[in-house]
Write an enzyme that holds these catalytic residues in place. Structure first.
Site, PDB file in Angstrom:
ATOM      1  N   ASP A   8     -36.558 -19.909  15.956  1.00 24.80           N
ATOM      2  CA  ASP A   8     -35.240 -20.114  16.559  1.00 24.80           C
ATOM      3  C   ASP A   8     -35.113 -21.609  16.868  1.00 24.80           C
ATOM      4  O   ASP A   8     -35.959 -22.417  16.445  1.00 24.80           O
ATOM      5  CB  ASP A   8     -35.023 -19.204  17.782  1.00 24.80           C
ATOM      6  CG  ASP A   8     -35.849 -19.611  19.001  1.00 24.80           C
ATOM      7  OD1 ASP A   8     -36.667 -20.555  18.900  1.00 24.80           O
ATOM      8  OD2 ASP A   8     -35.678 -18.976  20.057  1.00 24.80           O
ATOM      9  N   THR A  67     -41.298 -19.587  23.620  1.00 28.59           N
ATOM     10  CA  THR A  67     -42.568 -19.106  24.166  1.00 28.59           C
ATOM     11  C   THR A  67     -43.477 -18.529  23.088  1.00 28.59           C
ATOM     12  O   THR A  67     -44.675 -18.358  23.309  1.00 28.59           O
ATOM     13  CB  THR A  67     -42.320 -17.961  25.169  1.00 28.59           C
ATOM     14  OG1 THR A  67     -41.603 -16.927  24.481  1.00 28.59           O
ATOM     15  CG2 THR A  67     -41.512 -18.441  26.366  1.00 28.59           C
ATOM     16  N   HIS A  98     -60.541 -10.851  13.665  1.00 29.94           N
ATOM     17  CA  HIS A  98     -60.576  -9.496  14.216  1.00 29.94           C
ATOM     18  C   HIS A  98     -59.304  -8.684  13.950  1.00 29.94           C
ATOM     19  O   HIS A  98     -59.387  -7.466  13.824  1.00 29.94           O
ATOM     20  CB  HIS A  98     -60.803  -9.552  15.734  1.00 29.94           C
ATOM     21  CG  HIS A  98     -62.220  -9.873  16.114  1.00 29.94           C
ATOM     22  ND1 HIS A  98     -62.702  -9.721  17.393  1.00 29.94           N
ATOM     23  CD2 HIS A  98     -63.263 -10.329  15.369  1.00 29.94           C
ATOM     24  CE1 HIS A  98     -63.987 -10.079  17.423  1.00 29.94           C
ATOM     25  NE2 HIS A  98     -64.348 -10.460  16.216  1.00 29.94           N
ATOM     26  N   HIS A 133     -63.548  -3.806  12.564  1.00 27.55           N
ATOM     27  CA  HIS A 133     -62.224  -4.398  12.777  1.00 27.55           C
ATOM     28  C   HIS A 133     -61.208  -3.838  11.776  1.00 27.55           C
ATOM     29  O   HIS A 133     -60.023  -3.723  12.081  1.00 27.55           O
ATOM     30  CB  HIS A 133     -62.303  -5.922  12.690  1.00 27.55           C
ATOM     31  CG  HIS A 133     -63.278  -6.488  13.668  1.00 27.55           C
ATOM     32  ND1 HIS A 133     -63.069  -6.448  15.023  1.00 27.55           N
ATOM     33  CD2 HIS A 133     -64.504  -7.055  13.485  1.00 27.55           C
ATOM     34  CE1 HIS A 133     -64.107  -6.995  15.651  1.00 27.55           C
ATOM     35  NE2 HIS A 133     -65.001  -7.349  14.734  1.00 27.55           N
TER      36      HIS A 133
HETATM   37  C1  RB5 Z   1     -34.725 -19.446  23.901  1.00 25.30           C
HETATM   38  O1  RB5 Z   1     -34.185 -20.068  25.043  1.00 25.30           O
HETATM   39  C2  RB5 Z   1     -35.958 -18.636  24.267  1.00 25.30           C
HETATM   40  O2  RB5 Z   1     -35.600 -17.564  25.061  1.00 25.30           O
HETATM   41  C3  RB5 Z   1     -36.670 -18.194  23.016  1.00 25.30           C
HETATM   42  O3  RB5 Z   1     -36.991 -19.282  22.244  1.00 25.30           O
HETATM   43  C4  RB5 Z   1     -37.980 -17.456  23.226  1.00 25.30           C
HETATM   44  O4  RB5 Z   1     -38.823 -18.149  24.091  1.00 25.30           O
HETATM   45  C5  RB5 Z   1     -37.886 -16.018  23.538  1.00 25.30           C
HETATM   46  O5  RB5 Z   1     -38.891 -15.293  23.643  1.00 25.30           O
END
Ligand code: RB5
Length: 145
Positions: A8, A67, A98, A133
């Site tokens: 994204d 994230t 694994h 595994h």
């Molecule tokens: C975008 O602001 C953020 O929510 C996205 O990149 C991500 O971290 C979602 O899990």
């Protein structure tokens, strides 16, 4: 190797950097987007990465959001995908050794480029250990115990 990449907006810059690195190493990259830092929704890109891998169109995939969490959830919804979200070189190695992770996920707001490159190298250069595994990843396909 054929590798699909998707992100994204929050993972865009890291995707571009990793894409350039892998292309310079001779890998064939399919980029399913996004293509700028304009805000987009991560599910579509995680799904597109997962589909390319599960269909056999590419051998591996890399998916990046802010994230790494949302896009890994999206990729893991595609049957046959084992997407591993990593924040360390050791995790990157282990998710291949694994889990035989066919998709590597990370957070563009979590890791810097140097660490990301090291994690990609670790995942690319590690062999799946098989044996117990293999039994475990097969169990992932049939969770009705
Ligand atoms: C975008 O602001 C953020 O929510 C996205 O990149 C991500 O971290 C979602 O899990």
């Amino acid at each position: 190797m054929k590798i699909v990449m998707g992100s994204d907006h929050a993972g865009y810059e890291l995707k571009e950097a990793i894409k350039e690195k892998l292309q310079n190493e001779g890998h064939e990259i399919t980029d399913v987007g996004c293509y700028s830092t304009e805000s987009v929704d991560y599910p579509k890109y995680g799904h597109a990465v997962g589909k390319a891998v599960a269909s056999g169109e590419t051998e591996r995939g890399i998916a990046i959001c802010g994230t790494g969490i949302g896009i890994s959830i999206a990729a893991n919804k595609v049957p046959g995908v084992r997407a591993g979200l990593v924040t360390s070189v050791w995790q990157a190695e282990m998710t291949k050794a694994h889990n035989d992770a066919n998709v590597l996920c990370m957070g563009g707001r979590v890791v810097d480029k140097e660490l990301a490159f090291e994690m990609v190298d670790a995942w690319m250069n590690t062999e799946f250990m098989g044996d117990k595994h293999l039994r475990r990843i097969n169990e992932l396909e049939d969770l009705d115990f």
